[in-house]
Design a protein around this motif. Structure first.
Motif, PDB file in Angstrom:
ATOM      1  N   ASN A  89      60.473  59.372  63.433  1.00 15.99           N
ATOM      2  CA  ASN A  89      60.845  58.117  64.196  1.00 15.99           C
ATOM      3  C   ASN A  89      59.781  57.484  64.851  1.00 15.99           C
ATOM      4  O   ASN A  89      59.561  58.188  66.018  1.00 15.99           O
ATOM      5  N   PRO A  90      59.309  56.218  64.486  1.00 16.21           N
ATOM      6  CA  PRO A  90      58.209  55.950  65.163  1.00 16.21           C
ATOM      7  C   PRO A  90      58.595  55.379  66.633  1.00 16.21           C
ATOM      8  O   PRO A  90      57.471  55.318  67.513  1.00 16.21           O
ATOM      9  N   VAL A  91      59.666  55.023  66.992  1.00 17.33           N
ATOM     10  CA  VAL A  91      60.034  54.816  68.367  1.00 17.33           C
ATOM     11  C   VAL A  91      60.057  56.038  69.210  1.00 17.33           C
ATOM     12  O   VAL A  91      59.209  55.951  70.299  1.00 17.33           O
ATOM     13  N   VAL A  92      60.476  57.053  68.706  1.00 12.06           N
ATOM     14  CA  VAL A  92      60.344  58.252  69.562  1.00 12.06           C
ATOM     15  C   VAL A  92      59.118  58.860  69.648  1.00 12.06           C
ATOM     16  O   VAL A  92      58.792  59.433  70.775  1.00 12.06           O
ATOM     17  N   LYS A  93      58.331  58.943  68.666  1.00 10.02           N
ATOM     18  CA  LYS A  93      56.887  59.200  68.530  1.00 10.02           C
ATOM     19  C   LYS A  93      56.151  58.244  69.563  1.00 10.02           C
ATOM     20  O   LYS A  93      55.309  59.012  70.417  1.00 10.02           O
ATOM     21  N   ASP A  94      56.396  57.002  69.560  1.00  9.73           N
ATOM     22  CA  ASP A  94      55.613  56.306  70.540  1.00  9.73           C
ATOM     23  C   ASP A  94      56.066  56.495  71.980  1.00  9.73           C
ATOM     24  O   ASP A  94      55.236  56.653  72.840  1.00  9.73           O
ATOM     25  N   PHE A  95      57.282  56.696  72.357  1.00  6.34           N
ATOM     26  CA  PHE A  95      57.678  57.292  73.571  1.00  6.34           C
ATOM     27  C   PHE A  95      57.093  58.553  74.006  1.00  6.34           C
ATOM     28  O   PHE A  95      56.338  58.466  75.099  1.00  6.34           O
ATOM     29  N   PHE A  96      56.714  59.389  73.137  1.00  9.23           N
ATOM     30  CA  PHE A  96      55.918  60.743  73.575  1.00  9.23           C
ATOM     31  C   PHE A  96      54.780  60.446  73.688  1.00  9.23           C
ATOM     32  O   PHE A  96      53.999  61.364  74.646  1.00  9.23           O
ATOM     33  N   LYS A  97      53.835  59.627  73.014  1.00  4.75           N
ATOM     34  CA  LYS A  97      52.516  59.410  73.047  1.00  4.75           C
ATOM     35  C   LYS A  97      52.161  59.038  74.585  1.00  4.75           C
ATOM     36  O   LYS A  97      51.721  59.153  75.246  1.00  4.75           O
ATOM     37  N   LYS A  98      53.224  57.900  74.906  1.00  2.00           N
ATOM     38  CA  LYS A  98      53.162  57.311  76.253  1.00  2.00           C
ATOM     39  C   LYS A  98      53.641  58.330  77.329  1.00  2.00           C
ATOM     40  O   LYS A  98      52.884  58.426  78.420  1.00  2.00           O
TER      41      LYS A  98
ATOM     42  N   ASP B 230      64.641  73.092  83.142  1.00  2.00           N
ATOM     43  CA  ASP B 230      64.694  73.693  81.718  1.00  2.00           C
ATOM     44  C   ASP B 230      65.269  73.128  80.787  1.00  2.00           C
ATOM     45  O   ASP B 230      64.805  72.854  79.680  1.00  2.00           O
ATOM     46  N   GLU B 231      66.482  72.545  81.274  1.00  8.88           N
ATOM     47  CA  GLU B 231      67.280  71.788  80.244  1.00  8.88           C
ATOM     48  C   GLU B 231      66.641  70.537  79.652  1.00  8.88           C
ATOM     49  O   GLU B 231      66.541  69.926  78.513  1.00  8.88           O
ATOM     50  N   GLN B 232      66.056  69.834  80.604  1.00 10.40           N
ATOM     51  CA  GLN B 232      65.331  68.641  80.293  1.00 10.40           C
ATOM     52  C   GLN B 232      64.174  68.836  79.143  1.00 10.40           C
ATOM     53  O   GLN B 232      63.807  68.167  78.394  1.00 10.40           O
ATOM     54  N   LEU B 233      63.447  70.189  79.510  1.00 13.52           N
ATOM     55  CA  LEU B 233      62.445  70.704  78.554  1.00 13.52           C
ATOM     56  C   LEU B 233      63.027  70.649  77.428  1.00 13.52           C
ATOM     57  O   LEU B 233      62.183  70.384  76.231  1.00 13.52           O
ATOM     58  N   ASP B 234      64.005  71.332  77.068  1.00  8.45           N
ATOM     59  CA  ASP B 234      64.752  71.742  75.784  1.00  8.45           C
ATOM     60  C   ASP B 234      64.961  70.291  75.164  1.00  8.45           C
ATOM     61  O   ASP B 234      64.740  70.342  74.201  1.00  8.45           O
ATOM     62  N   PHE B 235      65.390  69.366  76.050  1.00  7.07           N
ATOM     63  CA  PHE B 235      65.779  68.212  75.439  1.00  7.07           C
ATOM     64  C   PHE B 235      64.401  67.612  74.735  1.00  7.07           C
ATOM     65  O   PHE B 235      64.128  67.012  73.566  1.00  7.07           O
ATOM     66  N   VAL B 236      63.125  67.668  75.251  1.00  5.83           N
ATOM     67  CA  VAL B 236      61.892  67.331  75.106  1.00  5.83           C
ATOM     68  C   VAL B 236      61.589  67.929  73.698  1.00  5.83           C
ATOM     69  O   VAL B 236      60.764  67.250  72.818  1.00  5.83           O
ATOM     70  N   ILE B 237      61.829  69.369  73.541  1.00  2.63           N
ATOM     71  CA  ILE B 237      61.515  70.037  72.710  1.00  2.63           C
ATOM     72  C   ILE B 237      62.180  69.537  71.462  1.00  2.63           C
ATOM     73  O   ILE B 237      61.645  69.502  70.394  1.00  2.63           O
ATOM     74  N   VAL B 238      63.322  69.269  71.326  1.00  2.00           N
ATOM     75  CA  VAL B 238      64.124  68.763  70.300  1.00  2.00           C
ATOM     76  C   VAL B 238      63.378  67.486  69.994  1.00  2.00           C
ATOM     77  O   VAL B 238      63.371  67.039  68.544  1.00  2.00           O
ATOM     78  N   GLY B 239      63.287  66.539  70.837  1.00  2.00           N
ATOM     79  CA  GLY B 239      62.647  65.375  70.617  1.00  2.00           C
ATOM     80  C   GLY B 239      61.424  65.431  69.878  1.00  2.00           C
ATOM     81  O   GLY B 239      61.208  64.820  68.878  1.00  2.00           O
ATOM     82  N   LEU B 240      60.560  66.246  70.499  1.00  2.00           N
ATOM     83  CA  LEU B 240      59.142  66.577  69.604  1.00  2.00           C
ATOM     84  C   LEU B 240      59.239  67.210  68.188  1.00  2.00           C
ATOM     85  O   LEU B 240      58.654  66.627  67.430  1.00  2.00           O
ATOM     86  N   LEU B 241      60.130  68.012  68.124  1.00  2.00           N
ATOM     87  CA  LEU B 241      60.194  68.729  66.904  1.00  2.00           C
ATOM     88  C   LEU B 241      61.130  68.126  65.810  1.00  2.00           C
ATOM     89  O   LEU B 241      60.726  68.139  64.630  1.00  2.00           O
ATOM     90  N   GLU B 242      62.140  67.543  66.260  1.00  2.00           N
ATOM     91  CA  GLU B 242      63.049  67.036  65.162  1.00  2.00           C
ATOM     92  C   GLU B 242      62.966  65.494  65.039  1.00  2.00           C
ATOM     93  O   GLU B 242      63.197  65.021  63.952  1.00  2.00           O
ATOM     94  N   VAL B 243      62.892  64.825  66.204  1.00  2.00           N
ATOM     95  CA  VAL B 243      62.852  63.431  65.837  1.00  2.00           C
ATOM     96  C   VAL B 243      61.615  62.581  65.830  1.00  2.00           C
ATOM     97  O   VAL B 243      61.460  61.702  65.189  1.00  2.00           O
ATOM     98  N   ALA B 244      60.873  62.877  66.685  1.00  2.00           N
ATOM     99  CA  ALA B 244      59.384  62.104  66.664  1.00  2.00           C
ATOM    100  C   ALA B 244      58.769  62.291  65.236  1.00  2.00           C
ATOM    101  O   ALA B 244      58.298  61.173  64.996  1.00  2.00           O
ATOM    102  N   PRO B 245      58.686  63.446  64.763  1.00  2.00           N
ATOM    103  CA  PRO B 245      58.134  63.046  63.334  1.00  2.00           C
ATOM    104  C   PRO B 245      58.625  62.284  62.402  1.00  2.00           C
ATOM    105  O   PRO B 245      57.851  61.745  61.511  1.00  2.00           O
TER     106      PRO B 245
END
Length: 119
Positions: free
Chosen positions: A87-96, A70-85
């Motif tokens: 930041n192309p590096v984080v966006k690319d990470f999540f695509k993969k 659950d804690e790691q999923l929270d981290f993923v959510i922060v990344g998807l909502l706040e960072v990926a939009p």
């Protein structure tokens, strides 16, 4: 001559994940990252380069999507909502990272976590 690092970068990135999940990416201060890590500010910057570098190092330590805590999923959510939009590096990470995930199952899991936090 540079000093040898006396900590495991991967383990430290995992240790710092709760700072991001507790405050969001923008709300996570470098001062708090320093406090939680127990390292000097210069040591963090030397190891990761920036706050974003610490965050990306945390992403790199994530298990497969089906094995997230659950804690790691929270981290993923922060990344998807706040960072990926923004930041192309984080966006690319999540695509993969999410390429093989069952999107419906993932959406339900993320949605459930977000809804649980509103109660």
């Amino acid at each position: 001559m540079t000093r040898q690092r006396n900590f495991d970068k991967a383990a430290m990135a995992v240790k710092l994940m709760p700072v991001f999940t507790g405050h969001g990416y923008e709300g996570a201060s470098v001062s708090e990252l320093v406090t939680v890590s127990g390292l000097l500010r210069g040591s963090l910057y030397a190891a990761y380069g920036s706050k974003l570098g610490i965050f990306v190092a945390g992403l790199e330590q994530l298990p497969p999507i089906t094995k997230l805590t659950d804690e790691q999923l929270d981290f993923v959510i922060v990344g998807l909502l706040e960072v990926a939009p923004n930041n192309p590096v984080v966006k690319d990470f999540f695509k993969k990272y999410l390429a093989t995930a069952d999107k419906n199952e993932l959406a339900l899991k993320i949605g459930s976590v977000i809804l649980a936090k509103t109660n």
